[in-house]
Motif scaffolding. Structure first.
Motif, PDB file in Angstrom:
ATOM      1  N   LYS A  40      35.553  38.317  39.441  1.00 26.15           N
ATOM      2  CA  LYS A  40      35.838  37.811  38.417  1.00 26.15           C
ATOM      3  C   LYS A  40      37.574  37.375  38.607  1.00 26.15           C
ATOM      4  O   LYS A  40      38.165  38.114  39.263  1.00 26.15           O
ATOM      5  N   LEU A  41      37.975  36.213  37.855  1.00 27.84           N
ATOM      6  CA  LEU A  41      39.164  35.984  38.147  1.00 27.84           C
ATOM      7  C   LEU A  41      39.967  36.349  36.854  1.00 27.84           C
ATOM      8  O   LEU A  41      39.855  35.997  35.463  1.00 27.84           O
ATOM      9  N   VAL A  42      41.133  37.431  37.007  1.00 30.55           N
ATOM     10  CA  VAL A  42      41.601  38.132  36.034  1.00 30.55           C
ATOM     11  C   VAL A  42      43.103  37.813  35.989  1.00 30.55           C
ATOM     12  O   VAL A  42      43.563  37.771  36.940  1.00 30.55           O
ATOM     13  N   PRO A  43      43.737  37.265  34.731  1.00 31.09           N
ATOM     14  CA  PRO A  43      45.098  37.173  34.757  1.00 31.09           C
ATOM     15  C   PRO A  43      45.951  38.291  35.238  1.00 31.09           C
ATOM     16  O   PRO A  43      45.484  39.466  34.756  1.00 31.09           O
ATOM     17  N   ALA A  44      47.193  37.985  35.883  1.00 26.79           N
ATOM     18  CA  ALA A  44      47.873  39.184  36.430  1.00 26.79           C
ATOM     19  C   ALA A  44      48.251  39.925  35.279  1.00 26.79           C
ATOM     20  O   ALA A  44      48.709  41.023  35.355  1.00 26.79           O
TER      21      ALA A  44
END
Length: 462
Positions: A40-44
């Protein structure tokens, strides 16, 4: 972190590096049985949540990871030590994650399975260090679904180390090399391999878990850069680590170079080795364990139907398969399954590019530890060219081969208690039984196919 610092990084360390690099997103990444990376692409900005709670997934949808549709979500918990900036996407970094379910370790997670076996080794006073040699082809996918070599000029009968072949792919290979070095992995060689269109790019060894994390990312990186090369050229170019994409060419190995350590001491090294290989008694017993369990662990280290088209008695266009099937060992001799390329380390040449590196490392470590614990004598090293000795003669000497196919390998795994135990227990079954079931289903799907070879061979004969 990216450069493998000795101390495990903290969240504050990660946050600082994220700020310095301008990282905006994380890939929270894990693999299934087939080593297929999911993420999954998770915001920093959600780093704290990611570390505390993980990234949630419907496990059944993510591949072979021991779930059914009624199971609760899996959570991918990042290992902060695996923080890896994505060199070609400078605002993104990757974490290798461990899987939990309802707050507990998930026993079907390959990375967790390896961590548990490494913990067992540490209890015995050992740390496994490994270097992996990953070979791959660059191919072009055609409109009819067939593949051909991406380089139409790569036609030499013996193309290994070909300077022209390297030069034609200079931009691609040097981009991979620069990225590997930016990550601190220590790329030290890049070469055209034995087959047309085949390459290998090596980086230095590390502890086993780190090396496996890097292998997963390296395959992902090479895939991505090959696809980008294809887009730039207006072609559909792919990289493949498939063991045997071409019947007449050498296959793709993922050779493991292994040694056991205690702190800074290589426990496999003995400069006064009376056998002259530079190995300690522990190393020889480790070899004994590898030989004893090779037929069983090959189901995991050569885990696909296609693997056994690479592992065969015979030859290829270049005159050698470079993938020995005889269970033997010898000094710096590439016709042996277990090669001793130098003092203090062991290379298994039968492991291939389709392996899940976490599971493969688990089973070879378990085999070697069994050899040490039960004091298995591997016999004397073999210095002969096994490609030049007839099959019947080698059998008469007592040498065994690896299984001939995936189905046979699963039968060997089924009956090997040491390897079964190393893979652990799932909810209501051994992981080995789950693995075997999946692989036998794979074999059945393959075996039910009617191939062009069969049509050509049999259609008018009967």
């Amino acid at each position: 972190m990216a450069k493998g610092s000795a101390a495990a990084p903290t969240v504050e360390d990660i946050r600082k590096e994220v700020g310095e690099r301008g990282i905006e997103f994380f890939f929270a990444q894990f693999v299934d049985m087939y080593a297929r990376p999911s993420a999954k692409l998770v915001p920093a900005a959600h780093l704290d949540d990611l570390v505390t709670d993980g990234a949630g997934f419907a496990g059944f949808a993510a591949g072979e990871i021991g779930q059914v549709p009624s199971d609760p979500d899996i959570a991918a918990i990042p290992d902060l030590a695996s923080f890896t900036p994505v060199p070609w996407e400078p605002t993104v970094a990757r974490f290798a994650c461990d899987i939990t379910v309802d707050g507990e370790e998930w026993p079907y997670d390959p990375r967790t399975i390896l961590r548990r076996q490494l913990a067992r080794a540490r209890d015995l006073g050992f740390e496994l260090k490994m270097g992996l040699e990953l070979e791959y082809f660059l191919v072009e996918l055609m409109g009819d679904g067939s593949i051909r070599l991406a380089d139409s000029l790569d036609t030499l009968e013996k193309p290994c180390y070909d300077l022209n072949g390297l030069s034609r792919h200079y931009d691609f290979l040097t981009t991979v090399s620069r990225y590997v070095n930016e990550l601190g992995w220590g790329n030290y060689a890049n070469d055209h391999e034995d087959a047309n269109g085949q390459f290998e790019q090596n980086f230095t060894y590390a502890d086993a878990l780190t090396s496996c994390d890097r292998a997963v990312f390296f395959r992902y990186m090479v895939h991505q850069l090959a696809e980008r090369k294809g887009r730039d050229e207006g072609r559909n170019i792919l990289a493949t680590f498939m063991p045997k994409p071409f019947s007449h060419l050498t296959g793709n190995g993922c050779h493991f170079h292994m040694s056991l350590w205690d702190g800074d001491t290589n426990l496999f090294l003995d400069e006064d080795d009376p056998r002259g290989l530079g190995l300690s008694e522990s190393a020889y017993r480790f070899i004994g364990g590898l030989k004893k369990h090779a037929r069983a662990y090959s189901a995991v280290t050569a885990p696909t139907v296609n693997s056994y088209k690479r592992l065969k008695v015979g030859t290829t266009a270049s005159g050698a398969t470079w993938s020995p099937v005889w269970i033997s060992y010898g000094y710096n001799n590439r016709t042996q399954m277990l090669r001793i390329p130098g003092p203090g380390r062991i290379e298994d040449r039968t492991i291939d590019g389709s392996c899940n590196p976490y599971l493969a490392a688990t089973v070879v470590l378990a085999a070697g530890l069994d050899g040490i614990e039960t004091e298995i004598d591997p016999g004397e090293p073999n210095a002969e060219n096994l490609y030049a000795i007839p099959y019947d003669e080698l059998r008469s000497r007592g040498l065994e081969t690896l299984p001939a196919n995936l189905l046979e390998a699963t039968h060997e795994l089924e009956n090997d208690d040491a390897i079964r135990q190393a893979l652990g227990r799932g909810r209501d079954e051994d992981y080995a039984d789950y693995f075997i079931r999946v692989k036998r289903e794979e074999w059945a799907r393959y075996h039910e196919q009617v191939t062009p070879w069969e049509v050509n061979e049999y259609l008018t004969r009967f």
